[in-house]
Design a protein around this motif. Structure first.
Motif, PDB file in Angstrom:
ATOM      1  N   CYS A 317      46.295 116.257  12.763  1.00 18.33           N
ATOM      2  CA  CYS A 317      47.104 115.520  13.763  1.00 18.33           C
ATOM      3  C   CYS A 317      46.254 114.927  14.877  1.00 18.33           C
ATOM      4  O   CYS A 317      46.661 113.953  15.517  1.00 18.33           O
ATOM      5  CB  CYS A 317      48.151 116.461  14.368  1.00 18.33           C
ATOM      6  SG  CYS A 317      49.510 116.801  13.260  1.00 18.33           S
ATOM      7  N   THR A 318      45.101 115.543  15.176  1.00 15.56           N
ATOM      8  CA  THR A 318      44.277 115.016  16.289  1.00 15.56           C
ATOM      9  C   THR A 318      42.918 114.532  15.792  1.00 15.56           C
ATOM     10  O   THR A 318      41.993 114.367  16.590  1.00 15.56           O
ATOM     11  CB  THR A 318      44.060 116.113  17.361  1.00 15.56           C
ATOM     12  OG1 THR A 318      43.423 117.227  16.715  1.00 15.56           O
ATOM     13  CG2 THR A 318      45.380 116.554  17.986  1.00 15.56           C
ATOM     14  N   ALA A 345      52.937 114.721  17.063  1.00 10.67           N
ATOM     15  CA  ALA A 345      52.162 114.192  15.925  1.00 10.67           C
ATOM     16  C   ALA A 345      52.699 112.819  15.527  1.00 10.67           C
ATOM     17  O   ALA A 345      53.888 112.534  15.684  1.00 10.67           O
ATOM     18  CB  ALA A 345      52.259 115.144  14.731  1.00 10.67           C
ATOM     19  N   LEU A 362      48.294 117.331  20.950  1.00 10.14           N
ATOM     20  CA  LEU A 362      49.679 117.765  20.744  1.00 10.14           C
ATOM     21  C   LEU A 362      50.154 118.451  22.021  1.00 10.14           C
ATOM     22  O   LEU A 362      49.345 118.883  22.849  1.00 10.14           O
ATOM     23  CB  LEU A 362      49.754 118.741  19.568  1.00 10.14           C
ATOM     24  CG  LEU A 362      49.336 118.204  18.199  1.00 10.14           C
ATOM     25  CD1 LEU A 362      49.432 119.321  17.146  1.00 10.14           C
ATOM     26  CD2 LEU A 362      50.201 117.015  17.784  1.00 10.14           C
ATOM     27  N   GLY A 381      49.300 124.302  14.959  1.00 12.27           N
ATOM     28  CA  GLY A 381      49.655 123.206  15.877  1.00 12.27           C
ATOM     29  C   GLY A 381      49.848 123.720  17.288  1.00 12.27           C
ATOM     30  O   GLY A 381      49.383 123.117  18.269  1.00 12.27           O
ATOM     31  N   ALA A 385      47.978 122.806  20.805  1.00 14.59           N
ATOM     32  CA  ALA A 385      48.789 122.033  21.761  1.00 14.59           C
ATOM     33  C   ALA A 385      48.490 122.422  23.208  1.00 14.59           C
ATOM     34  O   ALA A 385      48.098 123.557  23.501  1.00 14.59           O
ATOM     35  CB  ALA A 385      50.268 122.259  21.472  1.00 14.59           C
TER      36      ALA A 385
END
Ligand code: EPZ
Length: 432
Positions: A317-318, A345, A362, A381, A385
């Motif tokens: 996601c990153t 995301a 996130l 996640g 975050a």
């Protein structure tokens, strides 16, 4: 408003230190039913303290076996087994209850096993399991919600699997171990736990050759003898911890694992820019800078494992750029992505491919676990975050990871359980 327990994660800490991996879930849930084939007590060590192991112990006790399970060691005495019917409420709890078909047919020549439960990640039929049992001479009635199988004497045969299936390969191996004559399984699965189950059967005096290749040859034997066996470390837990280390730009050494089982994941983490150092029974993951976006296609072993697809999507996601993740094994294994979207995301799904465009970061949110490895993805996640994430439905995690929270906290994660007001049923309904 009723209260529910949730996992609360405060993200942003680097994971650092050494963590040991537990015994393998997917090998444990196959070896425990396999012990029913034996005519003497067996002792199985390094079993993870997870719900699926406890559920299988309950099933074996229901069938009449003596089962004592403490501190990771299970002693199974199958001599009292007289039953052949597995209760619906127990079978429904997991996928591995399907192994009772092969084990009971091999032991008592009869099996009444409700269709299995397990993670909702696709249709997950068991037609190949049934094909194998019929090839060995069993009559199998699979109408309704229960598989009813019977065989006066199982007879070895050739079975060519229509697709590579871990469960189908194992179930046929169990039934063939005590069949009269020789069985050959073509197009067999090659996962590490297939080899572990074959090694366990051979420890009891079975004749299984070729496990780990796509052709497995079994010479049936009349009796199997008691043994002591230690299950292999969990490949997927090892991978989950490796991904969590990279996701938090940490420095983690996973000990008690089998690094060669991790080659496909290690290759992908290296491609992203992480550092990997593998020893005989430990693997170290370090990650400092930004991660590069990559593409992943899940495959049967030794390809990239489908069970690590979900945790990996959290890490991606990153990543810098756009990643493509294609899920080739199960048709519905992206349900966790909508929850990652709630954390910021940027992902879209086209058929069996998830396209993940890396974002800066996130942020914490209230999310909902839909299946076991989705739970791992959401925990990862949440570790990445900024802020607080509350995770509901954590019982999925307890099904397949032994003390995951404790292990992550020992590495520096900030995780605790909290009692919160249950969000409105509508919210849960809407998420499906
Ligand atoms: C095992 O499931 C694992 N579960 C799964 O892990 C894992 O994802 C999977 O193998 C693949 O590695 C256990 O070992 C308890 P398959 P299994 O039979 O045996 C189709 C986890 O997270 N198929 O290899 O059910 C099936 O629908 C769990 O630990 C048929 O069509 O997997 C799937 O699309 C999730 N007919 C594909 O084959 C059959 O008769 C692979 O399934 C059997 C399978």
């Amino acid at each position: 408003m009723p209260m529910v327990e949730k996992m609360q994660v405060i993200g942003g800490t680097r994971l650092e230190g050494v963590v040991s991996v537990s015994g393998g879930k997917n090998t444990a849930v196959a070896i425990i039913p396999a012990a029913l084939l034996c005519d003497e007590p067996c002792t199985i060590d390094n079993l993870p303290d997870i719900d699926d192991v406890h559920a299988l112990a309950e099933i074996l006790r229901h069938l009449g076996a003596g089962v004592v399970y403490e501190q990771g060691v299970m002693r199974i005495d199958p001599r009292g087994v007289g039953g052949h019917a597995v209760p619906f409420h127990l079978a429904q709890r997991m996928r591995a209850s399907s192994y009772l078909i092969g084990a009971l047919l091999g032991r008592v020549g009869r099996a009444e096993v409700p269709f299995p439960g397990g993670c909702v990640i696709g249709a997950r039929p068991i037609d190949q399991h049934i094909k194998g049992m019929r090839a060995l001479g069993a009559t199998v009635d699979s109408r309704g919600d229960t598989v009813r199988a019977r065989a006066d004497a199982l007879k070895g045969s050739d079975v060519f699997l229509d697709m590579v299936t871990v469960g189908g390969t194992i179930n046929i191996m169990l039934a063939a171990a005590r069949a009269v004559g020789n069985t050959v399984i073509y197009n067999a699965a090659k996962e590490p736990h297939i080899v572990d189950v074959a090694n366990f059967l051979n420890s009891m005096g079975a004749h299984v050759k070729g496990a780990g290749t796509d052709v497995i040859r079994i010479r049936g034997v009349q009796r199997l003898w008691g043994c002591s066996y230690t299950v292999i470390p969990d490949q997927i837990e090892t991978g989950t911890l490796m991904i969590a280390a990279a996701a938090t730009h940490g420095d983690v050494t996973v000990t008690g694992c089998i690094p060669t089982h991790m080659d496909s994941l290690a290759a992908k983490l290296l491609e992203m820019g992480a550092r990997i150092d593998a020893g005989d029974d430990a693997i170290r993951v370090r990650s400092y800078g930004a991660h590069r976006a990559i593409n992943i296609k899940t495959q049967v072993y030794p390809g990239f494992p489908t069970d690590l697809q979900q945790p990996m999507t959290a890490l991606l996601c990153t990543a810098k750029g756009s990643s493509m993740v294609t899920e080739n094994i199960f048709e519905n294994r992206f349900r966790h992505l909508s929850e990652l979207q709630r954390m910021g995301a940027n992902v879209r799904v086209m058929d069996r491919t998830a396209i993940i465009d890396g974002v800066e970061g996130l942020f914490g949110a209230s999310v909902y676990i839909t299946d076991l490895r989705a739970g791992a993805a959401l925990v990862i996640g949440a570790l990445m975050a900024e802020g607080v994430t509350e995770i509901a439905n954590t019982h999925y995690i307890e099904r397949g990871y032994e003390h995951l929270e404790r292990k992550l906290c020992e590495l520096g994660a900030n995780i605790r359980r909290v009692q919160v007001e249950e969000s409105s049923p509508l919210t849960e309904l809407v998420r499906g």
